[in-house]
Write a protein that holds these residues in place. Structure first.
Motif: not given
Length: 437
Positions: A83-85, A91-95, A97-101, A144-154
């Motif tokens: 997931t990304e936050r 474009y690179k302003g994201f944290t 999370y790549a955990t097994p859960d 897909v979701s409101a998260a689309f707006a977090e990445d201007p490259l989209r």
């Protein structure tokens, strides 16, 4: 739909100790298979794994911003579900999370379009939590979701997909268009790095309907930020006598469309897009005339190419096409000396392939007009024949007939002889071809 199976042998060794995890085919390979398109690269997402588990199974890490690995045999990419936050701008302003859960549904939710958020398990079953199959059937590009707006490259990616699938009747969902407009107005597009912007332009300009990419960016307001030199052409009038479509922006789109029909070369298509940008500098009181727009465009194109890190071959052809395209259009009346000057300016005698590309740009320009899309363009052949005749001049033969004594002025004398001989050939060619029925 074709069932895609992961090469899971490499997971067997140590899998019990490392813990169970599952792999899914995702993204373009699933989408294109549903559309009947073959040859797409296969990308996989791995759910329930850790980087240590992937390394323990022989995978090679390649991801810098998030965990991506190459399969030890197929070399296909396997990314850990993530997931990304949003944590910054651009474009690179994201944290990440790549955990097994992290679940498959969560991973798919972070993707741009529903048609790209479909997964397929190793038994061929589809996992489609966001309605991508329905949108494929309805030919809709939807975020897909409101998260689309977090990445201007989209914004650029959606415009590119609109161009790619235009022939199949895809349209952008109204709510996605509205979101793209909001994102374009936010100012975040300015934070995109030049290399990423050009990469999207590069890919989009190689689509069959590349003009759709420019149209979408213009309509959502992104073109004004990314390529204002082209955006300002919309609404600028041209003489109806020569341009029945009148609007320079529309003419630019039509020229790009014609360039796509004439050539698969990226440089040709980019030059067609940029050839008239000088008209955007014409004062409104001078409309619809655009005196010296050819030369005005040269510096604008240089600025664009520096700003977007455009490859040299594309930049050179675009600049030269702006400067000389009207010369080619006027070949029926152009003076021989001007024809030779044009060929020399294009460096045609050393780069004949560039001249061929230039002629394609000029033809695309001539055909990029309402009602004239299928019009013949004999000017291209006339300029080419002048080049062929002039290029036949052989310096050793010239010197055999008229030797030049060695000395400090020998080089200049030889250049003058070559110039005059080429000019003579061009005069003869023009006289012969212009008189032909």
């Amino acid at each position: 739909m074709t069932t895609h199976r992961a090469d899971t042998d490499s997971f067997n060794a140590g899998s019990a100790a490392q813990g169970a995890f599952a792999t899914y085919l995702v993204g373009g390979a699933v989408r294109d298979a549903l559309l009947g398109i073959e040859g797409s690269d296969r990308d996989w997402v791995v759910v329930g794994a850790t980087p240590e588990a992937m390394l323990g199974n022989g995978f090679t890490p390649v991801g810098k911003d998030f965990p991506v690995f190459l399969h030890p045999r197929t070399k296909e990419e396997y990314a850990l579900a993530r997931t990304e936050r949003k944590s910054g701008t651009g474009y690179k302003g994201f944290t990440v999370y790549a955990t097994p859960d992290v679940t498959l549904e969560e991973d798919l939710q972070r993707r741009d379009l529903t048609i790209n958020a479909i997964a397929q398990d190793t038994d061929g079953n589809l996992i489609d939590p966001w309605g991508g199959v329905r949108d494929l059937q309805n030919r809709v590009l939807r975020h897909v979701s409101a998260a689309f707006a977090e990445d201007p490259l989209r914004v650029l990616r959606v415009a590119r997909f609109a161009a790619r699938f235009a022939d199949q009747g895809f349209t952008i969902a109204d709510e996605t268009r509205a979101l793209m407009h909001t994102m374009s107005s936010s100012g975040e597009l300015k934070d995109l790095v030049a290399e990423r912007v050009w990469r999207e332009f590069d890919k989009a300009l190689q689509e069959n309907q590349a003009q759709v990419f420019i149209t979408v960016l213009h309509e959502c307001g992104a073109l004004a930020t990314l390529l204002p030199e082209v955006d300002r052409l919309f609404g600028v009038p041209q003489p109806e006598q020569w341009h029945p479509e009148i609007d320079t922006g529309i003419h630019t789109l039509m020229s790009l469309q014609q360039a796509c029909r004439l050539s698969n070369d990226l440089a040709v298509r980019f030059a067609a897009l940029m050839h008239d940008v000088g008209k955007g500098l014409t004062s409104a009181e001078d409309w619809p005339q655009h005196i010296a727009h050819e030369h005005k465009g040269v510096q604008l194109i240089a600025d664009v190419c520096q700003r977007l890190r455009v490859p040299t071959d594309c930049a050179d052809l675009a600049r030269l096409s702006s400067q000389y395209h009207t010369h080619c259009h006027q070949m029926q009346v152009l003076k021989p000396a001007t024809v030779l000057k044009t060929l020399e300016g294009l460096d045609a005698f050393r780069r004949p392939q560039r001249l061929q590309k230039f002629l394609q740009v000029c033809e695309a320009d001539a055909r990029g007009r309402t009602g004239l899309e299928a019009q013949a363009y004999p000017q291209a052949n006339l300029l080419w024949q002048c080049f062929v005749a002039a290029d036949e001049i052989d310096v050793p033969t010239l010197l055999a007939h008229k030797p030049v004594p060695p000395g400090p002025e020998a080089g200049e004398k030889i250049r003058n002889m070559l110039h005059q001989a080429r000019l003579g050939r061009i005069k003869d060619t023009l006289t012969r071809l212009r008189a032909a029925p």
